[in-house]
Design a protein around this motif. Structure first.
Motif, short mmCIF file in Angstrom:
data_model
loop_
_atom_site.label_atom_id
_atom_site.label_comp_id
_atom_site.label_asym_id
_atom_site.label_seq_id
_atom_site.Cartn_x
_atom_site.Cartn_y
_atom_site.Cartn_z
N SER A 88 43.74 -0.49 -6.62
CA SER A 88 44.72 -1.50 -7.01
C SER A 88 45.39 -2.14 -5.80
O SER A 88 46.21 -3.05 -5.96
N TYR A 89 45.03 -1.70 -4.59
CA TYR A 89 45.59 -2.24 -3.35
C TYR A 89 44.46 -2.77 -2.47
O TYR A 89 43.34 -2.27 -2.52
N GLN A 90 44.79 -3.75 -1.63
CA GLN A 90 43.83 -4.24 -0.66
C GLN A 90 43.54 -3.14 0.36
O GLN A 90 44.28 -2.17 0.49
N ALA A 91 42.47 -3.31 1.11
CA ALA A 91 42.05 -2.29 2.07
C ALA A 91 43.16 -1.94 3.04
O ALA A 91 43.75 -2.83 3.69
N ASP A 92 43.51 -0.64 3.09
CA ASP A 92 44.49 -0.07 4.02
C ASP A 92 45.92 -0.53 3.75
O ASP A 92 46.81 -0.30 4.58
N HIS A 93 46.20 -1.16 2.62
CA HIS A 93 47.52 -1.74 2.37
C HIS A 93 48.38 -0.94 1.39
O HIS A 93 49.29 -1.50 0.78
N ASN A 187 56.43 -10.07 -3.72
CA ASN A 187 55.36 -11.05 -3.53
C ASN A 187 53.96 -10.44 -3.56
O ASN A 187 52.98 -11.15 -3.39
N GLU A 188 53.83 -9.13 -3.79
CA GLU A 188 52.50 -8.53 -3.82
C GLU A 188 51.87 -8.72 -5.20
O GLU A 188 52.56 -8.72 -6.22
N PRO A 189 50.55 -8.88 -5.26
CA PRO A 189 49.90 -9.08 -6.56
C PRO A 189 49.90 -7.80 -7.38
O PRO A 189 49.90 -6.69 -6.84
N ARG A 190 49.90 -7.96 -8.69
CA ARG A 190 49.91 -6.80 -9.59
C ARG A 190 48.54 -6.14 -9.68
O ARG A 190 48.44 -4.94 -9.95
#
Length: 201
Positions: A88-93, A187-190
């Motif tokens: 559910s998160y971008q790589a390493d984020h 501001n992060e995407p769901r």
């Protein structure tokens, strides 16, 4: 490494275990106290029910000994987020994240990593049409700096989602989409999605 899987590309039964130790030790007496040891343990289990459904579980734990978090170089830290950890998160984020201010004064969110990492992935792989599987999954993980006290429910990152696997002669083509349990910034995407080759684990 102990591999007892029935298949490497698309396991249906068996277990896979990995233990990795990496040490860095100085050769100069001046830096005698700068050594560290990096430990990574991983175990995956696969159980098939009536050939149509496979339950898959992976548990990972990592820790860096002897060094304080601020002294561990970014390329040696543990990270979560991406197609093979918490989807559910971008790589390493996965949090905690750092902040970088560029030359124009703009603040940018950047991966910070952790000295200790725990990651759990659970999947139900359901055979549907020929060469196509549907996958339901749950990913969880937590990173900490210098203190094991950081391993709290508030610091847990998690995502729930589903995916499709299309089995090609060179391996499964994978599409996954997952939704965060909670957002850590406005501001992060769901949600987050990936299109790649190979199983998540």
């Amino acid at each position: 490494m102990l591999n007892f899987l029935d298949k490497d590309l698309n396991p249906r039964r068996g277990t896979f275990s990995l233990l990795s130790l990496k040490g860095m030790f100085p050769t100069n007496q001046m830096f005698y106290d700068s050594f560290f040891v990096k430990l990574l343990c991983e175990h995956s289990s696969f159980v098939s029910i009536a050939e149509a459904v496979t339950f898959a579980l992976r548990v990972r734990f990592g820790h860096i000994f002897h060094r304080e978090f601020c002294d561990v170089t970014p390329n040696e830290r543990f990270y979560l987020g991406g197609a093979n950890s918490v989807r559910s998160y971008q790589a390493d984020h996965c949090p905690p994240l750092g902040c970088f201010v560029d030359c124009d004064g703009n603040a940018n969110t950047v991966p910070r990593g952790g000295k200790t990492m725990v990651n759990i992935n659970v999947e139900a792989r359901i055979a549907t049409l020929k060469n196509i599987d549907l996958v339901l999954f749950q990913d969880m993980g937590v990173l900490s700096g210098d203190n094991f006290a950081d391993f709290t429910v508030n610091n847990l990152v998690a995502g729930t989602g589903f995916g499709v696997r299309y089995f090609t002669p060179v391996g499964p083509l994978r599409f996954d989409i997952a939704w965060k349990w909670k957002k850590h910034a406005k501001n992060e995407p769901r949600s987050n999605w990936f299109l790649t080759f190979g199983q998540a684990f």
